[in-house]
Design a protein around this motif. Structure first.
Motif, PDB file in Angstrom:
ATOM      1  N   VAL A  80       0.844  -1.200   0.000  1.00 15.80           N
ATOM      2  CA  VAL A  80       0.000   0.000   0.000  1.00 15.80           C
ATOM      3  C   VAL A  80       0.880   1.252   0.000  1.00 15.80           C
ATOM      4  O   VAL A  80       0.645   2.200  -0.751  1.00 15.80           O
ATOM      5  CB  VAL A  80      -0.964   0.003   1.203  1.00 15.80           C
ATOM      6  N   MET A  81       1.919   1.215   0.835  1.00 18.17           N
ATOM      7  CA  MET A  81       2.843   2.352   0.871  1.00 18.17           C
ATOM      8  C   MET A  81       3.588   2.493  -0.458  1.00 18.17           C
ATOM      9  O   MET A  81       3.851   3.602  -0.916  1.00 18.17           O
ATOM     10  CB  MET A  81       3.841   2.187   2.015  1.00 18.17           C
ATOM     11  N   GLY A  82       3.922   1.365  -1.090  1.00 19.48           N
ATOM     12  CA  GLY A  82       4.571   1.414  -2.403  1.00 19.48           C
ATOM     13  C   GLY A  82       3.670   2.032  -3.452  1.00 19.48           C
ATOM     14  O   GLY A  82       4.118   2.820  -4.288  1.00 19.48           O
ATOM     15  N   PHE A  83       2.376   1.683  -3.420  1.00 19.62           N
ATOM     16  CA  PHE A  83       1.422   2.237  -4.382  1.00 19.62           C
ATOM     17  C   PHE A  83       1.283   3.751  -4.196  1.00 19.62           C
ATOM     18  O   PHE A  83       1.395   4.516  -5.153  1.00 19.62           O
ATOM     19  CB  PHE A  83       0.066   1.546  -4.224  1.00 19.62           C
ATOM     20  N   VAL A  84       1.055   4.168  -2.960  1.00 20.89           N
ATOM     21  CA  VAL A  84       0.883   5.604  -2.685  1.00 20.89           C
ATOM     22  C   VAL A  84       2.168   6.367  -3.006  1.00 20.89           C
ATOM     23  O   VAL A  84       2.139   7.422  -3.646  1.00 20.89           O
ATOM     24  CB  VAL A  84       0.448   5.825  -1.218  1.00 20.89           C
ATOM     25  N   GLY A  85       3.306   5.807  -2.578  1.00 21.73           N
ATOM     26  CA  GLY A  85       4.583   6.458  -2.876  1.00 21.73           C
ATOM     27  C   GLY A  85       4.860   6.524  -4.366  1.00 21.73           C
ATOM     28  O   GLY A  85       5.392   7.517  -4.869  1.00 21.73           O
ATOM     29  N   GLY A  86       4.500   5.471  -5.107  1.00 26.26           N
ATOM     30  CA  GLY A  86       4.692   5.463  -6.556  1.00 26.26           C
ATOM     31  C   GLY A  86       3.854   6.520  -7.253  1.00 26.26           C
ATOM     32  O   GLY A  86       4.319   7.188  -8.178  1.00 26.26           O
ATOM     33  N   ILE A  87       2.613   6.683  -6.795  1.00 24.67           N
ATOM     34  CA  ILE A  87       1.746   7.712  -7.371  1.00 24.67           C
ATOM     35  C   ILE A  87       2.321   9.101  -7.105  1.00 24.67           C
ATOM     36  O   ILE A  87       2.385   9.949  -8.009  1.00 24.67           O
ATOM     37  CB  ILE A  87       0.316   7.582  -6.809  1.00 24.67           C
ATOM     38  N   ILE A  88       2.753   9.335  -5.877  1.00 23.21           N
ATOM     39  CA  ILE A  88       3.300  10.653  -5.527  1.00 23.21           C
ATOM     40  C   ILE A  88       4.564  10.933  -6.329  1.00 23.21           C
ATOM     41  O   ILE A  88       4.722  12.024  -6.905  1.00 23.21           O
ATOM     42  CB  ILE A  88       3.563  10.735  -4.008  1.00 23.21           C
ATOM     43  N   MET A  89       5.476   9.955  -6.399  1.00 24.97           N
ATOM     44  CA  MET A  89       6.736  10.174  -7.110  1.00 24.97           C
ATOM     45  C   MET A  89       6.522  10.336  -8.617  1.00 24.97           C
ATOM     46  O   MET A  89       7.193  11.146  -9.258  1.00 24.97           O
ATOM     47  CB  MET A  89       7.710   9.033  -6.830  1.00 24.97           C
ATOM     48  N   ALA A  90       5.590   9.580  -9.204  1.00 20.79           N
ATOM     49  CA  ALA A  90       5.322   9.726 -10.632  1.00 20.79           C
ATOM     50  C   ALA A  90       4.720  11.096 -10.936  1.00 20.79           C
ATOM     51  O   ALA A  90       5.074  11.737 -11.931  1.00 20.79           O
ATOM     52  CB  ALA A  90       4.383   8.620 -11.114  1.00 20.79           C
ATOM     53  N   ALA A  91       3.823  11.560 -10.078  1.00 20.84           N
ATOM     54  CA  ALA A  91       3.238  12.893 -10.274  1.00 20.84           C
ATOM     55  C   ALA A  91       4.312  13.971 -10.137  1.00 20.84           C
ATOM     56  O   ALA A  91       4.348  14.927 -10.935  1.00 20.84           O
ATOM     57  CB  ALA A  91       2.109  13.125  -9.271  1.00 20.84           C
ATOM     58  N   LEU A  92       5.192  13.826  -9.158  1.00 19.09           N
ATOM     59  CA  LEU A  92       6.289  14.791  -9.005  1.00 19.09           C
ATOM     60  C   LEU A  92       7.247  14.743 -10.203  1.00 19.09           C
ATOM     61  O   LEU A  92       7.720  15.772 -10.666  1.00 19.09           O
ATOM     62  CB  LEU A  92       7.052  14.537  -7.707  1.00 19.09           C
ATOM     63  N   TYR A  93       7.534  13.531 -10.693  1.00 24.03           N
ATOM     64  CA  TYR A  93       8.393  13.407 -11.871  1.00 24.03           C
ATOM     65  C   TYR A  93       7.780  14.137 -13.055  1.00 24.03           C
ATOM     66  O   TYR A  93       8.468  14.870 -13.771  1.00 24.03           O
ATOM     67  CB  TYR A  93       8.632  11.935 -12.232  1.00 24.03           C
TER      68      TYR A  93
END
Length: 111
Positions: A80-93
């Motif tokens: 769950v943390m990987g999913f949320v972190g992935g969404i945040i990092m992709a949006a920031l990228y």
């Protein structure tokens, strides 16, 4: 670009300028949800790798089960943390890539 036909297949040859243009690419945007899904799966694999170490630690600890429960909850929450972190990092990228350009990498055609 030139195409040479041989007995079994066509062979495509490119000039040096065409090959040079085709080698360098820039990653402009990441699919946000897809990146989150990929990272959730990767973090789930990491969680599965952690399970034996958690069990060994629980067996070595005199309190046993009491220390194991929070660790199991952490393993379950890891994807769950990987999913949320992935969404945040992709949006920031995607945001930063608009300002300064995306990651550049070189590709090569393999035959």
């Amino acid at each position: 670009m030139r195409v040479h036909f041989t007995r079994y297949r066509a062979k495509v040859t490119q000039s040096f300028e065409e090959r040079k243009e085709n080698m360098e690419r820039e990653l402009k945007r990441l699919a946000v949800v897809q990146t989150g899904k990929i990272l959730a799966i990767l973090y789930a694999f990491i969680g599965v790798i952690m399970i034996p170490f958690i069990l060994i630690g629980a067996l070595a600890n005199p309190r046993g089960i009491a220390t194991m429960v929070p660790m199991i909850v952490m393993v379950v929450l890891y994807p769950v943390m990987g999913f949320v972190g992935g969404i945040i990092m992709a949006a920031l990228y995607n945001l930063v890539a608009k300002w300064v350009g995306g990651l550049r990498f070189t590709v090569e055609d393999v035959q």
